[in-house]
Design a protein around this motif. Structure first.
Motif, mmCIF file in Angstrom:
data_model
loop_
_atom_site.group_PDB
_atom_site.id
_atom_site.type_symbol
_atom_site.label_atom_id
_atom_site.label_comp_id
_atom_site.label_asym_id
_atom_site.label_seq_id
_atom_site.Cartn_x
_atom_site.Cartn_y
_atom_site.Cartn_z
ATOM 1 N N ILE A 67 34.927 -30.099 27.679
ATOM 2 C CA ILE A 67 34.440 -28.854 27.077
ATOM 3 C C ILE A 67 32.930 -28.663 27.246
ATOM 4 N N GLY A 68 32.285 -29.501 28.011
ATOM 5 C CA GLY A 68 30.856 -29.330 28.286
ATOM 6 C C GLY A 68 30.058 -30.563 27.965
ATOM 7 N N GLY A 69 28.880 -30.573 28.357
ATOM 8 C CA GLY A 69 28.107 -29.600 29.054
ATOM 9 C C GLY A 69 28.226 -29.712 30.578
ATOM 10 N N VAL A 70 27.202 -29.143 31.197
ATOM 11 C CA VAL A 70 27.184 -29.025 32.650
ATOM 12 C C VAL A 70 27.379 -30.379 33.328
ATOM 13 N N SER A 71 26.711 -31.416 32.835
ATOM 14 C CA SER A 71 26.811 -32.735 33.489
ATOM 15 C C SER A 71 28.232 -33.277 33.449
ATOM 16 N N LEU A 72 28.983 -32.988 32.380
ATOM 17 C CA LEU A 72 30.379 -33.439 32.328
ATOM 18 C C LEU A 72 31.258 -32.630 33.265
ATOM 19 N N PHE A 73 31.015 -31.327 33.368
ATOM 20 C CA PHE A 73 31.770 -30.520 34.327
ATOM 21 C C PHE A 73 31.512 -31.035 35.751
ATOM 22 N N GLU A 74 30.274 -31.366 36.042
ATOM 23 C CA GLU A 74 29.940 -31.922 37.362
ATOM 24 C C GLU A 74 30.655 -33.253 37.584
ATOM 25 N N LEU A 75 30.625 -34.105 36.574
ATOM 26 C CA LEU A 75 31.187 -35.450 36.681
ATOM 27 C C LEU A 75 32.691 -35.445 36.924
ATOM 28 N N PHE A 76 33.395 -34.492 36.323
ATOM 29 C CA PHE A 76 34.852 -34.462 36.395
ATOM 30 C C PHE A 76 35.400 -33.424 37.389
ATOM 31 N N LYS A 77 34.531 -32.716 38.136
ATOM 32 C CA LYS A 77 35.008 -31.590 38.944
ATOM 33 C C LYS A 77 35.994 -31.987 40.043
ATOM 34 N N GLU A 78 35.955 -33.210 40.525
ATOM 35 C CA GLU A 78 36.919 -33.630 41.550
ATOM 36 C C GLU A 78 38.235 -34.104 40.936
ATOM 37 N N ASP A 79 38.250 -34.290 39.618
ATOM 38 C CA ASP A 79 39.428 -34.818 38.921
ATOM 39 C C ASP A 79 40.196 -33.762 38.137
ATOM 40 N N VAL A 80 39.606 -32.590 37.958
ATOM 41 C CA VAL A 80 40.189 -31.578 37.076
ATOM 42 C C VAL A 80 41.469 -30.997 37.687
ATOM 43 N N ASP A 81 42.490 -30.847 36.833
ATOM 44 C CA ASP A 81 43.790 -30.327 37.245
ATOM 45 C C ASP A 81 43.995 -28.864 36.858
ATOM 46 N N MET A 82 43.436 -28.473 35.715
ATOM 47 C CA MET A 82 43.624 -27.118 35.175
ATOM 48 C C MET A 82 42.275 -26.581 34.712
ATOM 49 N N LEU A 83 42.105 -25.273 34.881
ATOM 50 C CA LEU A 83 40.906 -24.585 34.421
ATOM 51 C C LEU A 83 41.315 -23.510 33.428
ATOM 52 N N TYR A 84 40.725 -23.539 32.251
ATOM 53 C CA TYR A 84 40.944 -22.513 31.234
ATOM 54 C C TYR A 84 39.608 -21.796 31.053
ATOM 55 N N ARG A 85 39.491 -20.635 31.675
ATOM 56 C CA ARG A 85 38.212 -19.923 31.708
ATOM 57 C C ARG A 85 38.338 -18.578 31.006
ATOM 58 N N THR A 86 37.353 -18.305 30.158
ATOM 59 C CA THR A 86 37.205 -16.969 29.589
ATOM 60 C C THR A 86 36.022 -16.324 30.291
ATOM 61 N N VAL A 87 36.272 -15.171 30.907
ATOM 62 C CA VAL A 87 35.190 -14.419 31.539
ATOM 63 C C VAL A 87 34.835 -13.262 30.617
ATOM 64 N N ILE A 88 33.573 -13.213 30.217
ATOM 65 C CA ILE A 88 33.079 -12.120 29.387
ATOM 66 C C ILE A 88 32.401 -11.134 30.330
ATOM 67 N N HIS A 89 32.884 -9.916 30.343
ATOM 68 C CA HIS A 89 32.440 -8.921 31.311
ATOM 69 C C HIS A 89 31.164 -8.219 30.854
ATOM 70 N N GLU A 90 30.148 -9.027 30.660
ATOM 71 C CA GLU A 90 28.800 -8.591 30.281
ATOM 72 C C GLU A 90 27.829 -9.587 30.902
ATOM 73 N N SER A 91 26.543 -9.238 30.890
ATOM 74 C CA SER A 91 25.492 -10.158 31.320
ATOM 75 C C SER A 91 24.621 -10.489 30.124
ATOM 76 N N PHE A 92 24.350 -11.770 29.938
ATOM 77 C CA PHE A 92 23.544 -12.233 28.818
ATOM 78 C C PHE A 92 22.337 -12.996 29.342
ATOM 79 N N ALA A 93 21.337 -13.165 28.502
ATOM 80 C CA ALA A 93 20.193 -14.015 28.822
ATOM 81 C C ALA A 93 20.543 -15.441 28.416
ATOM 82 N N GLY A 94 20.143 -16.390 29.234
ATOM 83 C CA GLY A 94 20.415 -17.773 28.902
ATOM 84 C C GLY A 94 19.795 -18.722 29.896
#
Length: 162
Positions: free
Chosen positions: A97-124
């Protein structure tokens, strides 16, 4: 099975100073529904961004390099291998569930992606690392309902590795 569970805006933004840049209760419900099916693993900063951690009714694993970190109700791990060893016998999904370093670490092992796309642009300041979607098949997509509590158009997507 390893999954990623996250929300992002139209530009792949996932955070602002350790927090979500939006308020979208429907996404929180989706996140909870998905993650209640298994264990969750996150980095220390992600854990610290959760109000009243750990997440209830789920085994919480935190991957951190901080040897002194501990929190009641959380299993602390110091390597990817340690996380995998401690969760492999559970026979239920491991939700990253995050953060970026964990997504990077597991990206070759991930089987399923559960993504919510918010159709707006935010600052961050924090963006989801690139995912090679050619390796995944979109198996479900559902538009979220916009109302007074959920002010932003959003779509829930589920991908399975090909």
């Amino acid at each position: 099975m390893i999954t990623f569970v996250w929300a992002e805006d139209e530009n792949g933004l996932i955070g602002e100073k350790g927090e979500l840049p939006w308020h979208l209760p429907a996404d929180m419900q989706f996140f909870k529904r998905v993650t209640l099916t298994g264990d969750v693993v996150m980095g220390r900063k992600t854990l610290e961004s959760i109000p009243n951690p750990p997440l209830k009714k789920r085994d919480n694993f935190v991957l951190t390099s901080n040897e002194n970190f501990s929190l009641k109700g959380v299993t602390v791990c110091h390597s990817k291998q340690e996380v995998l060893e401690k969760t492999k016998e559970a026979e239920k999904p491991l939700h990253v569930i995050g953060g970026v370093s964990l997504f990077e670490l597991f990206k070759e092992d991930v089987d399923m992606l559960y993504r919510t796309v918010i159709h707006e642009s935010f600052a961050g300041d924090t963006y989801m690392p690139p995912i090679d979607y050619t390796k995944f098949e979109l198996i479900e997509e559902k538009k979220g309902h916009v109302d007074e509590k959920n002010k932003y158009p959003h779509t829930f997507q589920i991908f399975k590795r090909k």
